[in-house]
Design a protein around this motif. Structure first.
Motif, short mmCIF file in Angstrom:
data_model
loop_
_atom_site.label_atom_id
_atom_site.label_comp_id
_atom_site.label_asym_id
_atom_site.label_seq_id
_atom_site.Cartn_x
_atom_site.Cartn_y
_atom_site.Cartn_z
N LEU A 1 -5.67 2.69 -4.44
CA LEU A 1 -4.57 2.27 -3.58
C LEU A 1 -4.15 0.86 -3.97
CD1 LEU A 1 -2.86 3.18 -1.15
CD2 LEU A 1 -4.45 1.95 0.32
N LEU A 2 -2.95 0.74 -4.51
CA LEU A 2 -2.48 -0.54 -5.02
C LEU A 2 -1.87 -1.37 -3.89
CD1 LEU A 2 -2.58 -1.56 -7.88
CD2 LEU A 2 -0.16 -1.00 -8.10
N TYR B 1 0.79 -1.23 0.00
CA TYR B 1 0.00 0.00 0.00
C TYR B 1 0.82 1.28 0.00
CZ TYR B 1 -3.70 -3.36 0.95
OH TYR B 1 -4.55 -4.42 0.87
N LYS C 1 -7.77 5.41 -1.42
CA LYS C 1 -8.33 4.09 -1.16
C LYS C 1 -9.80 4.03 -1.59
CE LYS C 1 -8.99 -0.04 0.39
NZ LYS C 1 -8.57 -1.14 -0.49
N GLY D 1 -10.52 3.39 -5.16
CA GLY D 1 -9.95 2.16 -5.71
C GLY D 1 -8.56 2.35 -6.27
#
Lengths: 357, 357, 357, 357
Positions: free
Chosen positions: D248-249, D46, D243, D246
């Protein structure tokens, strides 16, 4: 004891009297008369009319809080969604009792403006400081979880309970120490403030909350709720939000005039007290006839538990909600009184109990 | 010629008469009287009251379209945002004239429910089929562009123009052949349908559009617009959307009763025609005094161009909007008449023109 | 028994090995090699590249469902919010276990696109048909309540449990008979499908669900999840939603190539099975050393309960989450294995248990 | 003159070379090599990985602005919608050129998060202070109109023009004096900062804007953009927004490592300069062959106007967009170069012009 005159004779009303809710009739006759008297006066649109200005002054006089700003909207869901959309940023969430009106009776209006509601199971509908702290503890994994930011209360709650001054002070304190906002849904605020064991005032609400609203619809008005914003930074752009959510009425005079009438005299309080008093009379009559109440509500909603055969026979003369079954052969009813309930109907209901046991 | 009686004498009204808009007064006295008469009748909440049921029947009788469903909401922005939120999926967009009320007078209400508006510059505010085709052509690069899905019209337009039956038929045809929905904002639909050169009916609107709404606020009501949904698949869940957007009124009787009164007799049409007739009288008086009109509006809004010194002296006795400057020493005004405008005030305005040139 | 070779020697890795999650490393070497090999090939952008086309064919071959459409996005939250925003209208809601990833680990992403989630308390995270029916029963008061419309499952669940073919068939049946959609979050679908007691296939998922997604990130890919839409009407405009939510990658080849590699051979399954096998070995080693597991997970997450002093000493050599306290002097840990976990580290962990008790 | 080595021989590439865009290839070989080298290192998820931390330091060193915070996301639309959703409250709007990427190339992503875009027609795509003032003047009727709050620029613009330091300083000044925020979409920021006539630096952007982002995808990365937030109050909760949308990897290392490589050496600038230089060579070759350019772009996009028969013959060997017809028998093309364009292909294109006239 009961302040308002009986409004209609029994002959004048429908045979099957409704205790379903507190919004079955129109508005208090004083309001109706004022609407007629002022009808052709030309007024500035969108809430800048003379009546709205006067109504704001009258409400503000109760608050003792020079900073409060007041906005009028048509109904409770519109009040709640507009307030919440204006207060929160997208990642911020609301803390509410699971019984909260915004949780299960507003068709996802809050989620539709983008916010999650974090709920706490409390049958009485009253949040306590420890409930708030518990939600904070469970939602601390930033940024994977929403950020709790607003505590939502209803006073009276959806089940007829009220917050005392001490209750609200404790909640306000936990909010302030955790950077949380506090709002109070006042759909039945009149009933709450006029409950026998109430010690809270409008001035307390202005002091302790960031935003609250005063329900007009259930306190004698035809339509309308007054949103009171106690912090100037939230009031500053609030009119944009009112307009954006479709809540800005062209003929804002309709709201203004009603709240002027409600607060010019003590009509708002008298109408609410009248409803509570009749509910209390009804409670006592039920208990005197040997039946129990499911919960000790303090306002204008009561929840008697009656045998099914009696419920059936009462349905011939009255309308009410059968709230839930109670055991095999009893049911809990919900009965609601209002400013418009004739005392004779309460007497008639009690008489029906004694006759039919 | 003018159907309704003068409502107030000059003595009774404020000295400085307002031509600012068509929502400065309360409601038509017939409505007021009905509110008083029915006030204490107990009615089912949330739009299932007797008056709403009757009002729906009366409106439906004008439509000749058994499938139409009717919902009442408090105001125009609420009507528009609720309709649009219910019709469109997130990637679908609206086509509107740049003058459209939803574009620049509703504080981004449509974007706030998630939808883009694709605009066409049309000073008259009237969309034509080629405008629609042009927007389609410019927004064809799927999936990088939104998908145009709904054509939004106002009738009368924001500048007082109307759609003829032929105009609307052509638009409906282009919509149907390109899988587009068609909606009409009817904030001033009464004025449009009662314009001298109108040939459109409520039945035509039911036939040609997917959804339209009938403005009550500007046609004699205190509050309220009637949304007419002409396709059952869009009506099916519409009540959820009404509730979710805060538009479901507890005392829906207030909307129902007003529309019952507006359509039980021809009050809706008579009130609108009265306003148009006075606007026409005002137009003629202005032209007869040697002044020009900025545009040939067909309804109850007129846009005279007057010298600045005259505007100044008129402002002593009347209220109106100075719309925009016209050359160095003239200005374009907007004057609006309504069901409540006393004919004497129109005469007084015209007299003021002749005296003061 | 264990399919993949040990990837690194103990000397090569960091001293403190992490069992924190299954996304601590990059991607499977086979993918890395393919990225290098194809790097300078010019490809059409936005998912129309040769690799994405081939990947879709390969996945579709597993589905046996000609109608399924496949879209690639970067991560799980993006997959969930895009799917849900595309499937639901504003008044429609989701039914999920309270443990669902969308409920408490996606920062209100679903509410931010406008939808309420109705939750059911299920410690195992698995929804059953009666849970769905119970939510329907509790949310039946239209239009005051949202309309449940989509059942959301995670397979494997957030606590490591899986749905059998019979479980999913029963849920699909209750969905179909109540006009509900069914979606499966497959962040750890590989682990679920390769669990020892699994009997579900990708073809079953295509048959039984409306939409599901196949997690790449936790099954050997660097990034990317494959959304499988099994009903053409939902696939039709899906690309608009992918673009609107920011999920359409310019270099879609990155997603396409990885899924091509994962499904050209059985890498997707082998990598997942490898992780499960190591988790199983770890479980057995823990139990063999006399410790209990908090729950019998079936995939690559395990939850041992260890004494606090042992936890402390393990922390010198390993990273893991201390999930929750267990009694006075124990704690439940979460240990996660992946395609990249060296078997030697599992052996080392077990050895550490035996040494330190 | 040209910094980077030719990457592939003519034999190695596809016969029909594409000038369609600057994202047809994978990533710069140096990045690929770093991905391979670091692949099995375990990293915190993250965005807390070593590479992301280092990349932030390297970028911050260019900014000379200790307060700036840096976040990585997958693509431009995701960057724009996340930034805008985090900066604005619901009634606040964006000012953009009508050519802005957010206006017509992002499928209503900004409206889908609730905000209206107020556009200005500027064929060059560059906003000037007077454009901003004009939008403010036209949107002053509070609360009926949205509140302009954010100025959105693209540098380079969608038509290849750049902002000078003076341009941006003037805009920043008008923003500050009118309480407006300023953001810069940097999808092609590398091309802008390396244009021959550029005098703007990353430090200037940090000084003059509230937020800007640095495009990685078009400057040699496989995927990823770096969002730079220059005001701590906007950075504080930004991770929640990342987050929630969508973005946040899990394996944030993928973004971090690429930006580390781009900024550890001057690869970001060299790759961009290389593309610009080839575009310049292409421009000169076109003009030398007697053809005109539709506009004098300054970066890596050029717009030659060629006769239709020549366009046709070029299409046998090259791919490019036919942008629009130009007169009866000419067309305007768009040609884009990138870090990956072999110089030999540019030479081949120029040669094709001279041969085929």
């Amino acid at each position: 004891m009961i302040a308002l005159p009986r409004l209609l004779s029994l002959d004048e009303i429908m045979e099957k009297f409704s205790f379903l809710d507190d919004y079955s009739e129109g508005c208090h006759p004083t309001i109706l008369e004022a609407l007629a008297r002022t009808n052709m006066s030309q007024q500035t649109a969108y809430g800048a009319d003379d009546f709205s200005i006067r109504a704001r002054e009258l409400i503000r006089a109760h608050l003792g809080h020079a900073d409060s700003n007041i906005f009028f909207v048509a109904g409770g869901t519109l009040a709640n969604l507009t307030i919440i959309a204006s207060l929160l940023r997208p990642h911020e969430a609301i803390i509410s009792a699971a019984t909260g009106h915004i949780v299960s009776r507003e068709t996802g209006a809050v989620e539709a403006v983008g916010h999650k509601i974090l709920t706490v199971d409390k049958p009485c509908g009253k949040l306590a400081p420890e409930d708030v702290l518990s939600v904070l503890a469970q939602n601390a994994q930033a940024p994977h979880m929403v950020k709790p930011r607003l505590v939502y209360l209803s006073n009276a709650t959806e089940t007829g309970r009220i917050y005392t001054k001490s209750d609200l002070t404790d909640l306000a304190q936990v909010c302030r120490s955790h950077d949380l906002l506090l709002m109070v849904d006042g759909a039945r605020l009149g009933a709450a403030l006029c409950a026998a064991d109430n010690d809270l005032t409008l001035a307390d609400l202005a002091e302790l909350t960031d935003v609250f609203w005063i329900g007009g619809t259930k306190a004698g008005a035809l339509i309308g709720e007054a949103i009171v914003i106690n912090r100037p930074e939230f009031a500053k752009d609030f009119a944009f939000h009112v307009k954006q959510r479709g809540a800005l009425l062209a003929k804002g005079r309709l709201f203004g005039l009603q709240f002027q009438i409600l607060f010019e005299t003590d009509l708002f309080f008298n109408a609410s007290r009248y409803a509570n008093d009749l509910a209390s009379k009804l409670s006592k009559g039920i208990v005197a006839n040997g039946f129990a109440l499911a919960s000790q509500t303090q306002t204008n909603q009561i929840f008697p538990m009656l045998p099914n055969h009696l419920v059936k026979s009462l349905e011939a003369d009255f309308k009410f909600y059968v709230w839930e079954p109670h055991g095999e052969d009893h049911a809990t009813l919900r009965l609601v009184t209002s400013w418009a309930t004739p005392e004779a109907q309460v007497d008639r209901f009690i008489a029906a109990l004694s006759k039919r046991v």
